[in-house]
Design a protein around this motif. Structure first.
Motif, short mmCIF file in Angstrom:
data_model
loop_
_atom_site.label_atom_id
_atom_site.label_comp_id
_atom_site.label_asym_id
_atom_site.label_seq_id
_atom_site.Cartn_x
_atom_site.Cartn_y
_atom_site.Cartn_z
N VAL A 1 8.88 -51.29 -18.79
CA VAL A 1 7.53 -50.88 -18.13
C VAL A 1 6.94 -49.93 -18.74
O VAL A 1 7.63 -48.80 -18.90
N LEU A 2 5.56 -50.04 -19.05
CA LEU A 2 4.80 -48.76 -19.80
C LEU A 2 3.92 -48.34 -18.47
O LEU A 2 3.04 -49.17 -17.94
N VAL A 3 3.85 -46.93 -18.16
CA VAL A 3 3.34 -46.48 -17.20
C VAL A 3 2.53 -45.35 -17.85
O VAL A 3 2.92 -44.32 -18.06
N ASP A 4 1.01 -45.39 -17.35
CA ASP A 4 0.20 -44.48 -17.88
C ASP A 4 -0.20 -43.73 -16.78
O ASP A 4 -1.05 -43.97 -15.79
N VAL A 5 0.29 -42.27 -16.61
CA VAL A 5 0.15 -41.59 -15.66
C VAL A 5 -0.66 -40.68 -16.13
O VAL A 5 -0.70 -39.64 -17.00
N ARG A 6 -1.79 -40.42 -15.29
CA ARG A 6 -2.87 -39.56 -15.62
C ARG A 6 -2.84 -38.25 -14.86
O ARG A 6 -2.63 -38.27 -13.74
N VAL A 7 -2.71 -37.34 -15.82
CA VAL A 7 -2.44 -35.97 -15.20
C VAL A 7 -3.66 -35.15 -15.75
O VAL A 7 -4.61 -35.12 -16.41
N THR A 8 -3.61 -33.74 -14.93
CA THR A 8 -4.65 -32.69 -15.25
C THR A 8 -4.79 -32.61 -16.65
O THR A 8 -3.80 -32.62 -17.42
N ARG A 9 -5.93 -32.52 -17.30
CA ARG A 9 -6.24 -32.61 -18.56
C ARG A 9 -5.63 -31.28 -19.35
O ARG A 9 -4.94 -31.23 -20.18
N GLU A 10 -6.23 -30.20 -18.77
CA GLU A 10 -5.85 -28.96 -19.23
C GLU A 10 -5.18 -28.08 -18.51
O GLU A 10 -5.63 -27.12 -17.85
N GLU A 11 -3.73 -28.18 -18.52
CA GLU A 11 -2.88 -27.43 -17.80
C GLU A 11 -2.06 -26.86 -18.86
O GLU A 11 -1.71 -27.25 -19.79
N ASN A 12 -1.73 -25.44 -18.48
CA ASN A 12 -0.68 -24.88 -19.61
C ASN A 12 0.60 -24.90 -19.13
O ASN A 12 1.05 -24.84 -18.04
N THR A 13 1.36 -24.89 -20.09
CA THR A 13 2.99 -24.87 -19.77
C THR A 13 3.24 -23.37 -19.92
O THR A 13 3.35 -22.60 -20.70
N TYR A 14 3.69 -22.90 -18.62
CA TYR A 14 4.11 -21.61 -18.55
C TYR A 14 5.39 -21.56 -17.64
O TYR A 14 5.68 -22.49 -17.24
N PRO A 15 6.01 -20.36 -17.86
CA PRO A 15 5.74 -19.14 -18.37
C PRO A 15 6.07 -19.43 -20.13
O PRO A 15 6.62 -20.50 -20.32
N MET A 16 5.78 -18.49 -20.75
CA MET A 16 5.74 -18.53 -22.05
C MET A 16 5.98 -17.14 -22.79
O MET A 16 5.39 -16.29 -22.52
N ILE A 17 6.80 -17.24 -23.63
CA ILE A 17 6.86 -15.82 -24.77
C ILE A 17 6.09 -16.33 -25.93
O ILE A 17 6.28 -17.29 -26.72
N PRO A 18 4.93 -15.51 -26.14
CA PRO A 18 4.16 -15.70 -27.25
C PRO A 18 4.86 -15.54 -28.35
O PRO A 18 5.88 -14.85 -28.51
N ALA A 19 4.80 -16.38 -29.40
CA ALA A 19 5.69 -16.43 -30.62
C ALA A 19 5.60 -15.12 -31.31
O ALA A 19 4.63 -14.47 -31.53
N GLY A 20 6.88 -14.83 -31.70
CA GLY A 20 7.06 -13.83 -32.17
C GLY A 20 7.04 -12.24 -31.30
O GLY A 20 7.06 -11.23 -31.75
N GLU A 21 6.99 -12.66 -30.07
CA GLU A 21 7.04 -11.45 -29.00
C GLU A 21 8.43 -11.35 -28.51
O GLU A 21 9.01 -12.45 -28.15
N PRO A 22 8.77 -10.19 -27.89
CA PRO A 22 9.92 -9.96 -27.23
C PRO A 22 9.96 -10.73 -25.66
O PRO A 22 8.71 -11.07 -25.36
N ALA A 23 11.12 -10.97 -25.29
CA ALA A 23 10.97 -11.95 -23.84
C ALA A 23 10.33 -11.11 -22.76
O ALA A 23 9.64 -11.58 -21.97
N ARG A 24 10.37 -9.61 -22.78
CA ARG A 24 9.67 -8.87 -21.82
C ARG A 24 8.06 -9.34 -21.75
O ARG A 24 7.72 -8.92 -20.72
N ASN A 25 7.74 -9.69 -22.78
CA ASN A 25 6.45 -9.85 -22.90
C ASN A 25 5.70 -11.15 -22.34
O ASN A 25 4.76 -11.97 -22.75
N MET A 26 6.74 -11.77 -21.58
CA MET A 26 6.32 -13.23 -21.01
C MET A 26 4.89 -13.33 -20.45
O MET A 26 4.79 -12.26 -19.76
N VAL A 27 4.21 -14.43 -20.59
CA VAL A 27 3.06 -14.59 -19.74
C VAL A 27 3.18 -15.75 -19.00
O VAL A 27 3.75 -16.78 -19.24
N GLY A 28 2.02 -15.98 -17.89
CA GLY A 28 1.99 -16.93 -17.11
C GLY A 28 2.96 -17.12 -16.10
O GLY A 28 3.94 -16.46 -16.03
#
Ligand SMILES: Cc1ncc(C[n+]2csc(CCOP(=O)(O)OP(=O)(O)O)c2C)c(N)n1
Lengths: 559, 185
Positions: free
Chosen positions: A532-559
């Protein structure tokens, strides 16, 4: 007999129950042999699909995956799965056809330098020059793919040699003087590691895909529970330790939990088992885990101290080393109460920073909720494959894997289009398991031709497209780091009608849009026969958090 | 190591990482490989992909027809040599690697110099060639070719001496090496 008939015998001798592939001119003799060899061959619709299916099979079962393709374009199509298998240490043997030996080097029709092109992508490759060598090459390929640090091995067979008559002697020897992986950890090092652990006040276990490959989950759990250590795992290690256990602090790295990343940041001793300190884990390397000493357990000596210098390196198989490490640690009778303060801190982070999200006020399905609903509907027991992007990270964060080999994704290479073909392999390898795909509406279009394979093979795979109408992960980076300049990421009005596409392929298609009934709807879908193929419509602009911005240390996690 | 280490005062502070060291000198690696198709590409490709520079490279047969020897020199000031050798060991066709210590091996390289020495300068050139125990292997009206064997320091010294006479071109083989004493390389 013909070399290709000997090849079939070798596959049977290796215990191969299924292969994936697609024929062409340069492997016609091989396909003639498949005609009545009594080996299950799954016809894919693109060689990349075949390669990923072989990977999915290998990841789900722990056995060697096998994939066949023709020369030239067949082989170039295999480059992506070969590289993917290399990055994630997946045991797959790839067989490619090659032009006749008298045409080699002449730019013959469908000639590509398959060996040359794949040299940096393989654990090993073998070009057949004498058909009599084929049986030995096959056994060597399986041996190399599946032992030591697993990986892809390529066997390239010129078409004229594949037809040649050879003398086949079953049980052929292998001869690999330059290949002797170290599996037994060094006793002194293990003892030293136990001692260091006993003296650690803020230890943490950091498990990677190597623990899954080594079937060392039970040993990992035993050591962690006995020592009362906090434990985290990489994207590839999820399931090696049960996610519902109180000592589990969540995945680490770029989209890991704060508890896991802060735990690494403040630890005084880190036990890395079958993990390779990838940049998605360490963030800024010189500020990674600044207070920690490292015990690094890995079967691949070249991984040790490649990125982060190890204080106690242990080369060996994770199962062997972890079980002996527990023995040595137990003998020291360490007092677990020394970790009380550490646990107060870790539990503090766990409570303060759970993986949350803001729910919608209407019926809109939040992507995180979609994954939690899938967990509910499947009882947390499905084999879940995924594509690459936000949906992959949300699945890793929110599904909660109870066992190894339940979470199958492309980690090192991050290959969009991995999920559907990988699910085909997983379902064939585990016919009694519930297999679901969490796909991206972008990624699925990179291998959607494999819906035909699903239908042809009558595989009851349920494909849930997390449909946000974007190349979502790229959109997220553009939003956060490129000033909202959304460049070439909008898919909304130009994707196929998924329900109609499903029907066109002969599978069932369903669209889901409401959060209230989502879990029940999913349950009903999971109970349906066939794919079965299921098309689940979700919120379009949601961000994946938390996040360590690339190249930064873990302490600087955002979100 | 003591057997009842609970009482052993091991402090985590005393643990040191002893890897990734840059030695600061040139390393001569002799690599015994199986004579299989693509083996040189594998070695060369690995260096290129991991960003290791090869200073010199020489390949040739050994006393065993199934094996070849690759001798290469790598700058240990730029690359942690243990990473280089560990990556090389992962190649299935690589059987043995030795990182030869400067004192324990004999190293040689062969070079040919084409020199455009004028007739009036030839006596002087021949004297230098003699001091370096070189050989004149070709002579024409306008040029001469000199063959020199030795360590790469010796070849560099010869180069410096001969250049002012008019160096037309030069070719070097790259160093090969073999360990002293009974031990196999
Ligand atoms: C083959 C390939 N091309 C490009 C990328 C870069 N990339 C990473 S995530 C992503 C977006 C994926 O979009 P989608 O599958 O819709 O998933 P979402 O992030 O929206 O959940 C892209 C383009 C990739 N990982 N693989």
């Amino acid at each position: 007999m013909r070399a290709v008939d000997a090849l079939m015998e070798c596959l049977k001798a290796e215990g191969v129950e299924v292969v994936f592939g697609l024929p062409g001119g340069a492997n016609l003799p091989t396909y003639d042999a498949f005609y009545d060899a009594g080996i299950r061959h799954v016809l894919v619709r693109h060689e990349a699909g075949g390669g990923h299916a072989a990977e999915g099979y290998a990841k789900a079962t722990g056995r060697v995956g096998v994939c066949f393709g023709t020369s030239g374009p067949g082989a170039t199509n295999l480059a992506t799965p070969i590289c993917d298998a290399m990055m994630d240490s997946v045991p797959v043997v790839f067989f490619t056809g090659q032009v006749r030996t008298d045409l080699l080097g002449t730019d013959g029709f469908q000639e590509a330098d398959t060996m040359g092109m794949t040299l940096p992508l393989v654990k090993h490759s073998i070009m057949i020059q004498d058909p009599q060598d084929l049986p030995r090459a096959v056994h060597e390929a399986f041996h190399i793919a599946s032992t030591g640090r697993p990986g892809p091995v390529l066997v390239d067979i010129p078409v004229d040699l594949s037809k040649a008559d050879i003398e086949y002697i079953p049980g052929g020897e292998i001869n690999l003087p330059g290949y002797q992986p170290t599996t037994e950890g060094n006793q002194r090092q293990i003892r030293l590691a136990a001692k260091a652990l006993a003296h650690a006040k803020r230890p943490i276990i950091y498990a990677g895909g190597g623990v899954v490959n080594a079937e060392a989950s039970a040993e990992l759990i035993a050591l962690t529970r006995y020592g009362k250590f906090p434990i985290t795992a990489t994207l590839m290690g999820l399931g090696a330790y049960p996610a519902d256990d109180p000592q589990w602090v969540g995945m680490l790295g770029m989209h890991g939990t704060r508890a896991a990343n802060y735990g690494m940041d403040e630890a005084d001793l880190i036990v890395a088992a079958g993990a390779r300190f990838d940049d998605r884990i360490t963030g800024k390397l010189d500020e990674f885990a600044p207070n920690a000493k490292f015990i690094h357990i890995d079967i691949d000596p070249a991984e040790i101290s490649k990125n982060v210098p190890a204080h106690i390196p242990i080369v060996g198989d994770a199962k062997n080393v972890l079980s002996r490490l527990l023995g040595e640690y137990r003998a020291l009778e360490p007092d677990a109460s020394r970790l009380d303060d550490w646990w107060d801190k870790v539990n503090g982070w766990k409570e303060k920073y759970p993986l949350g999200y803001e729910d919608s006020e209407d019926s809109e399905i939040k992507p995180q909720f979609m994954i939690q609903a899938l967990h509910e509907a499947t009882g947390g027991n499905a084999i879940v494959t995924s594509d690459v992007g936000q949906h992959q990270m949300w699945t890793a964060q929110h599904y909660g894997f109870p066992e190894p080999r339940r979470w199958i994704n492309s980690g090192g290479l991050g290959t969009m289009g991995f999920g559907l073909p990988a699910a085909i392999g997983a379902q064939i390898g585990c016919p009694d398991s519930q297999v679901v795909v969490v796909a991206g509406d972008g990624s699925i279009q990179m291998n959607s031709q494999e819906f035909a394979t699903c239908v042809q093979e009558k595989l009851p795979i349920k494909v849930f497209i997390m449909n946000n109408g974007y190349l979502g992960m790229v959109r997220q980076w553009q939003e956060l780091f490129w000033d909202h300049r959304y460049s070439q990421v909008d898919l909304q009005d130009h994707s196929p009608d998924w329900v109609k596409l499903a029907e066109a392929y002969g599978l069932q298609g369903v669209q889901l849009t409401k959060k209230e009934s989502l879990i029940d709807d999913m349950k009903k879908i999971l109970d349906m026969d066939g794919p079965v193929l299921v098309d689940v419509r979700v919120t379009r602009e949601e961000n994946t958090y938390p996040m360590i911005p690339a190249g930064e240390p873990a302490r600087n996690m955002v979100g | 190591m003591a057997d009842s280490p609970t009482t052993d005062p091991l402090s985590l502070e005393n643990l040191h990482a002893s890897v990734g060291i840059r030695t600061g000198r040139t390393h001569v690696l002799t690599i015994l490989v199986e004579n299989k198709p693509g083996v040189l590409s594998r070695v060369a490709g690995l260096f290129a992909r991991r960003g290791f520079n090869i200073d010199t490279l020489a390949v040739g047969p050994t006393d065993d027809p199934d094996l070849s020897r690759i001798t290469l020199t790598v700058d240990g000031a730029v690359h942690p040599i243990d990473q280089v050798t560990k990556q090389l060991h992962k190649l299935i066709n690589v059987i043995k690697i030795r990182d030869l210590e400067p004192g324990e091996a004999v190293q040689r390289e062969l070079a040919m110099f084409k020199i455009s020495a004028e007739a009036t300068q030839r006596a002087e050139v021949m004297q230098i060639v003699q001091i370096f125990r070189g050989k004149i292997v070709d002579l024409s009206h306008l040029t001469m070719i000199v063959e020199i064997t030795g360590t790469n320091e010796k070849i560099a010294a010869f180069d410096e001496m001969i250049r002012p006479f008019g160096l037309v071109e030069m070719a070097r083989t790259g160093e090969i090496a073999i360990s002293r004493g009974r031990a196999e390389t």
